[in-house]
Design a protein around this motif. Structure first.
Motif, PDB file in Angstrom:
ATOM      1  N   ARG A 185     -15.977 -56.216  45.062  1.00  0.00           N
ATOM      2  CA  ARG A 185     -15.459 -56.810  46.293  1.00  0.00           C
ATOM      3  C   ARG A 185     -14.115 -56.189  46.664  1.00  0.00           C
ATOM      4  NH1 ARG A 185     -17.863 -59.063  50.151  1.00  0.00           N
ATOM      5  NH2 ARG A 185     -18.703 -60.877  49.070  1.00  0.00           N
ATOM      6  N   GLU A 186     -13.211 -56.053  45.680  1.00  0.00           N
ATOM      7  CA  GLU A 186     -11.872 -55.499  45.948  1.00  0.00           C
ATOM      8  C   GLU A 186     -11.947 -54.071  46.474  1.00  0.00           C
ATOM      9  OE1 GLU A 186      -9.849 -55.887  42.248  1.00  0.00           O
ATOM     10  OE2 GLU A 186      -9.673 -58.074  42.396  1.00  0.00           O
ATOM     11  N   LYS A 187     -12.897 -53.290  45.977  1.00  0.00           N
ATOM     12  CA  LYS A 187     -13.014 -51.889  46.390  1.00  0.00           C
ATOM     13  C   LYS A 187     -13.837 -51.725  47.666  1.00  0.00           C
ATOM     14  CE  LYS A 187     -12.036 -49.717  42.010  1.00  0.00           C
ATOM     15  NZ  LYS A 187     -12.284 -48.545  41.152  1.00  0.00           N
ATOM     16  N   GLY A 188     -14.315 -52.827  48.205  1.00  0.00           N
ATOM     17  CA  GLY A 188     -15.031 -52.776  49.469  1.00  0.00           C
ATOM     18  C   GLY A 188     -16.462 -52.303  49.375  1.00  0.00           C
ATOM     19  N   TYR A 189     -16.995 -52.220  48.154  1.00  0.00           N
ATOM     20  CA  TYR A 189     -18.362 -51.707  47.996  1.00  0.00           C
ATOM     21  C   TYR A 189     -19.402 -52.615  48.646  1.00  0.00           C
ATOM     22  CZ  TYR A 189     -16.497 -48.576  44.340  1.00  0.00           C
ATOM     23  OH  TYR A 189     -15.792 -47.630  43.649  1.00  0.00           O
ATOM     24  N   LEU A 190     -19.180 -53.921  48.564  1.00  0.00           N
ATOM     25  CA  LEU A 190     -20.206 -54.850  49.038  1.00  0.00           C
ATOM     26  C   LEU A 190     -20.401 -54.751  50.554  1.00  0.00           C
ATOM     27  CD1 LEU A 190     -19.359 -57.932  46.807  1.00  0.00           C
ATOM     28  CD2 LEU A 190     -21.135 -56.218  46.454  1.00  0.00           C
ATOM     29  N   SER A 191     -19.346 -54.344  51.266  1.00  0.00           N
ATOM     30  CA  SER A 191     -19.479 -54.178  52.713  1.00  0.00           C
ATOM     31  C   SER A 191     -20.074 -52.821  53.082  1.00  0.00           C
ATOM     32  CB  SER A 191     -18.105 -54.327  53.387  1.00  0.00           C
ATOM     33  OG  SER A 191     -17.207 -53.342  52.892  1.00  0.00           O
ATOM     34  N   LEU A 192     -20.285 -51.960  52.073  1.00  0.00           N
ATOM     35  CA  LEU A 192     -20.854 -50.633  52.322  1.00  0.00           C
ATOM     36  C   LEU A 192     -22.354 -50.593  52.048  1.00  0.00           C
ATOM     37  CD1 LEU A 192     -18.105 -48.429  50.615  1.00  0.00           C
ATOM     38  CD2 LEU A 192     -18.355 -48.903  53.052  1.00  0.00           C
ATOM     39  N   GLN A 193     -22.954 -51.747  51.746  1.00  0.00           N
ATOM     40  CA  GLN A 193     -24.345 -51.751  51.303  1.00  0.00           C
ATOM     41  C   GLN A 193     -25.307 -51.236  52.376  1.00  0.00           C
ATOM     42  OE1 GLN A 193     -24.352 -55.878  49.591  1.00  0.00           O
ATOM     43  NE2 GLN A 193     -25.302 -54.875  47.859  1.00  0.00           N
ATOM     44  N   GLU A 194     -24.917 -51.308  53.639  1.00  0.00           N
ATOM     45  CA  GLU A 194     -25.790 -50.785  54.690  1.00  0.00           C
ATOM     46  C   GLU A 194     -25.355 -49.390  55.128  1.00  0.00           C
ATOM     47  OE1 GLU A 194     -26.491 -53.391  57.956  1.00  0.00           O
ATOM     48  OE2 GLU A 194     -27.013 -55.106  56.698  1.00  0.00           O
ATOM     49  N   SER A 195     -24.052 -49.210  55.369  1.00  0.00           N
ATOM     50  CA  SER A 195     -23.585 -47.926  55.906  1.00  0.00           C
ATOM     51  C   SER A 195     -23.680 -46.792  54.888  1.00  0.00           C
ATOM     52  CB  SER A 195     -22.142 -48.058  56.402  1.00  0.00           C
ATOM     53  OG  SER A 195     -21.279 -48.434  55.340  1.00  0.00           O
ATOM     54  N   LYS A 196     -23.509 -47.099  53.607  1.00  0.00           N
ATOM     55  CA  LYS A 196     -23.607 -46.075  52.561  1.00  0.00           C
ATOM     56  C   LYS A 196     -24.587 -46.529  51.486  1.00  0.00           C
ATOM     57  CE  LYS A 196     -19.075 -43.973  53.244  1.00  0.00           C
ATOM     58  NZ  LYS A 196     -17.840 -43.470  52.579  1.00  0.00           N
ATOM     59  N   ALA A 197     -25.768 -46.950  51.939  1.00  0.00           N
ATOM     60  CA  ALA A 197     -26.744 -47.596  51.071  1.00  0.00           C
ATOM     61  C   ALA A 197     -27.105 -46.768  49.848  1.00  0.00           C
ATOM     62  CB  ALA A 197     -28.013 -47.921  51.868  1.00  0.00           C
ATOM     63  N   ASP A 198     -27.243 -45.456  50.012  1.00  0.00           N
ATOM     64  CA  ASP A 198     -27.710 -44.612  48.914  1.00  0.00           C
ATOM     65  C   ASP A 198     -26.577 -43.975  48.116  1.00  0.00           C
ATOM     66  OD1 ASP A 198     -30.615 -44.796  49.121  1.00  0.00           O
ATOM     67  OD2 ASP A 198     -30.357 -43.831  51.084  1.00  0.00           O
ATOM     68  N   SER A 199     -25.340 -44.313  48.423  1.00  0.00           N
ATOM     69  CA  SER A 199     -24.213 -43.763  47.667  1.00  0.00           C
ATOM     70  C   SER A 199     -24.146 -44.388  46.285  1.00  0.00           C
ATOM     71  CB  SER A 199     -22.895 -44.032  48.404  1.00  0.00           C
ATOM     72  OG  SER A 199     -22.897 -43.396  49.661  1.00  0.00           O
ATOM     73  N   PRO A 200     -23.773 -43.593  45.273  1.00  0.00           N
ATOM     74  CA  PRO A 200     -23.669 -44.148  43.920  1.00  0.00           C
ATOM     75  C   PRO A 200     -22.486 -45.101  43.778  1.00  0.00           C
ATOM     76  CG  PRO A 200     -22.897 -41.881  43.960  1.00  0.00           C
ATOM     77  CD  PRO A 200     -23.464 -42.151  45.318  1.00  0.00           C
ATOM     78  N   VAL A 201     -22.542 -45.955  42.764  1.00  0.00           N
ATOM     79  CA  VAL A 201     -21.455 -46.887  42.444  1.00  0.00           C
ATOM     80  C   VAL A 201     -20.770 -46.361  41.176  1.00  0.00           C
ATOM     81  CG1 VAL A 201     -20.837 -49.268  41.914  1.00  0.00           C
ATOM     82  CG2 VAL A 201     -22.783 -48.794  43.418  1.00  0.00           C
ATOM     83  N   PRO A 202     -19.546 -45.820  41.270  1.00  0.00           N
ATOM     84  CA  PRO A 202     -18.912 -45.196  40.100  1.00  0.00           C
ATOM     85  C   PRO A 202     -18.822 -46.111  38.883  1.00  0.00           C
ATOM     86  CG  PRO A 202     -17.675 -44.707  42.102  1.00  0.00           C
ATOM     87  CD  PRO A 202     -18.717 -45.707  42.483  1.00  0.00           C
ATOM     88  N   GLU A 203     -18.585 -47.396  39.115  1.00  0.00           N
ATOM     89  CA  GLU A 203     -18.414 -48.330  38.003  1.00  0.00           C
ATOM     90  C   GLU A 203     -19.729 -48.761  37.368  1.00  0.00           C
ATOM     91  OE1 GLU A 203     -14.880 -48.313  40.520  1.00  0.00           O
ATOM     92  OE2 GLU A 203     -17.021 -48.537  40.931  1.00  0.00           O
ATOM     93  N   LEU A 204     -20.839 -48.484  38.027  1.00  0.00           N
ATOM     94  CA  LEU A 204     -22.140 -48.937  37.535  1.00  0.00           C
ATOM     95  C   LEU A 204     -23.139 -47.776  37.601  1.00  0.00           C
ATOM     96  CD1 LEU A 204     -22.240 -52.407  39.332  1.00  0.00           C
ATOM     97  CD2 LEU A 204     -22.051 -52.055  36.865  1.00  0.00           C
ATOM     98  N   PRO A 205     -23.205 -46.975  36.550  1.00  0.00           N
ATOM     99  CA  PRO A 205     -24.164 -45.867  36.529  1.00  0.00           C
ATOM    100  C   PRO A 205     -25.579 -46.374  36.827  1.00  0.00           C
ATOM    101  CG  PRO A 205     -22.732 -45.803  34.599  1.00  0.00           C
ATOM    102  CD  PRO A 205     -22.446 -47.102  35.292  1.00  0.00           C
ATOM    103  N   TYR A 206     -26.353 -45.555  37.491  1.00  0.00           N
ATOM    104  CA  TYR A 206     -27.741 -45.808  37.896  1.00  0.00           C
ATOM    105  C   TYR A 206     -27.844 -46.553  39.222  1.00  0.00           C
ATOM    106  CZ  TYR A 206     -28.252 -45.092  32.828  1.00  0.00           C
ATOM    107  OH  TYR A 206     -28.156 -44.621  31.551  1.00  0.00           O
TER     108      TYR A 206
END
Length: 448
Positions: free
Chosen positions: A148-169
């Protein structure tokens, strides 16, 4: 005369959602078989059928939900309402039970009862938490505040296929997501659950540590409390129904008439709902696959309809017996049936581990919560299924079913799931990780 020593008593505080009732009742049966007495504390809302568990003692508490609150489609709102309205009733109940029961060993609560830590501390009884997700999803949930702090949850649509550095896979679109109108209520739930877990006397998982060793190591680093992976629960005990819906047993006799490994079983769980257009696309995709199918269409699954009345006229008749639609099914028996060859699933952890235990490969259609994490592991990490990545369309359903059930790729997937089934079988036998962890858990509870 020799007096028989009284059994130690475990209080189970069940959370009234189907996916949470199944594992906690399985856990209760595991402890009962190990010599404990079980007292079940439950709400009036979604009250379990006590006649299915005559060996348990049942105590109900008022939950205070109004009719509109109990039928609220926003599940997160219901969770918060229950956690606020059950504080006093649970406290009064627990105080009374402890005073009546000198052999009380501990309370085991579902993790969604995040309010309980203050009361168990007040009454001086150990509180162990049951977490009904696997370790991979648990790690993702534990990082929720970072995401949430890094803003990943708001990127779930705009950058849907981008990897999550903190969570491999995982990709952005795989992150845990709560089905709620207000995302802040999901954050509040997550904070409450994490605080409750870290202040507990221990955490129990319906998981197999051999399948998720890296996630186990990470969980042990994050949580300074004893952890016990003792799954798969359902393979340790005889089947007993904690279903809130009536199971249609006719589907088993229908399966008896089908060829081995020929049937695709479809069930999207007990909570998720889909649009009418998605329902029709699934229906046509199943029909066009020419594969026998058993489809669970739960009342309430389709927005705005009672059941399957919006199927085209003659749809079922034209299947000529190749498909069967039921309102609810005895899932464990269906997955274990020789005719079942694939599972189109929402990827809740109960369904996932049940499918692994029967070596039934999956087609993933996740909706929310841990389902998205599980789907990515099923398709990309364990490679024991296919992922419906895009909009649900009949051609995608048709192709996925055919690929899983009749192609060389499907055969390779089937081969990969077999060793996972064998791991699940070995882990609960003498010397296996889950067997050892259960023995450690029992010794731990008896030491309180």
């Amino acid at each position: 005369m020799e007096t028989r020593e009284a059994k130690p008593v475990i209080f189970l505080f069940t959370f009234p959602l189907q996916g949470h009732l199944n594992p906690i009742f399985q856990l209760g049966n595991i402890f009962f078989n190990k010599g404990f007495s079980i007292t079940v504390i439950h709400t009036n809302f979604n009250s379990p059928n006590s006649s299915n568990f005559p060996h348990f003692t049942f105590v109900s508490i008022p939950d205070g939900l109004s009719e509109s609150e109990a039928t609220n489609p926003d599940v997160i709102d219901i969770l918060h309402d229950l956690n606020s309205k059950c504080v006093a009733p649970f406290g009064n109940c627990l105080k009374k039970l402890i005073s009546q029961e000198p052999n009380a060993a501990c309370v085991i609560v579902d993790a969604l009862w995040y309010f309980t830590h203050d009361l168990t501390d007040k009454f001086g009884i150990p509180r162990i938490v049951l977490r009904t997700v696997n370790l991979s999803a648990f790690v993702a949930f534990s990082k929720f505040h970072v995401l949430r702090e890094k803003g990943y949850l708001s990127l779930q649509e705009s950058k849907a296929d981008s990897p999550v550095p903190e969570l491999p896979y995982l990709r952005m679109k795989d992150l845990p997501w709560f089905q709620t109108e207000d995302p802040r209520t999901g954050d509040t739930l997550q904070r409450g659950v994490m605080k409750s877990l870290k202040s507990s006397s221990g955490i129990i998982f319906n998981a197999i540590e051999d399948l998720e060793p890296d996630q186990l190591d990470e969980t042990l680093r994050e949580f300074p409390v004893p952890l016990f992976c003792i799954g798969p629960f359902h393979k340790r005990v005889s089947p007993s129904s904690s279903s809130l819906l009536t199971q249609d047993m006719t589907c088993l006799s229908w399966l008896d008439k089908q060829a081995s490994k020929s049937v695709i079983y479809i069930s999207l769980g007990s909570i998720a709902a889909i649009d009418e257009s998605e329902f029709l696309e699934i229906a046509w995709g199943l029909r066009n696959s020419n594969q026998p199918f058993l489809w669970v269409v739960r009342p309430g699954l389709i927005h705005g309809t009672e059941w399957i009345e919006n199927l085209p006229k003659g749809f079922i008749e034209n299947l000529e017996g190749r498909g069967k639609i039921v309102k609810w099914a005895p899932q464990m028996e269906v997955l274990a049936h020789r005719a079942t060859g694939g599972f189109l699933t929402h990827c809740g952890w109960n369904s996932t581990i049940e499918s692994i235990c029967e070596a039934v490969p999956m087609i993933c259609k996740p909706s929310f919560g841990d389902q998205r994490v599980n789907a990515r592991y099923i398709s990309d990490v364990w490679r024991i299924g296919l992922h419906l990545e895009n909009k649900i369309e009949r051609v995608n359903i048709e192709n996925s079913v055919r690929t899983l059930m009749t192609s060389l790729e499907g055969e390779e997937i089937r081969k990969r799931i077999l060793p996972m089934k064998e791991t699940a079988e070995k882990c609960i036998k003498l010397g296996g990780s889950s067997h050892r962890n259960l023995e450690n858990l029992i010794a731990y509870i008896l030491s309180f």
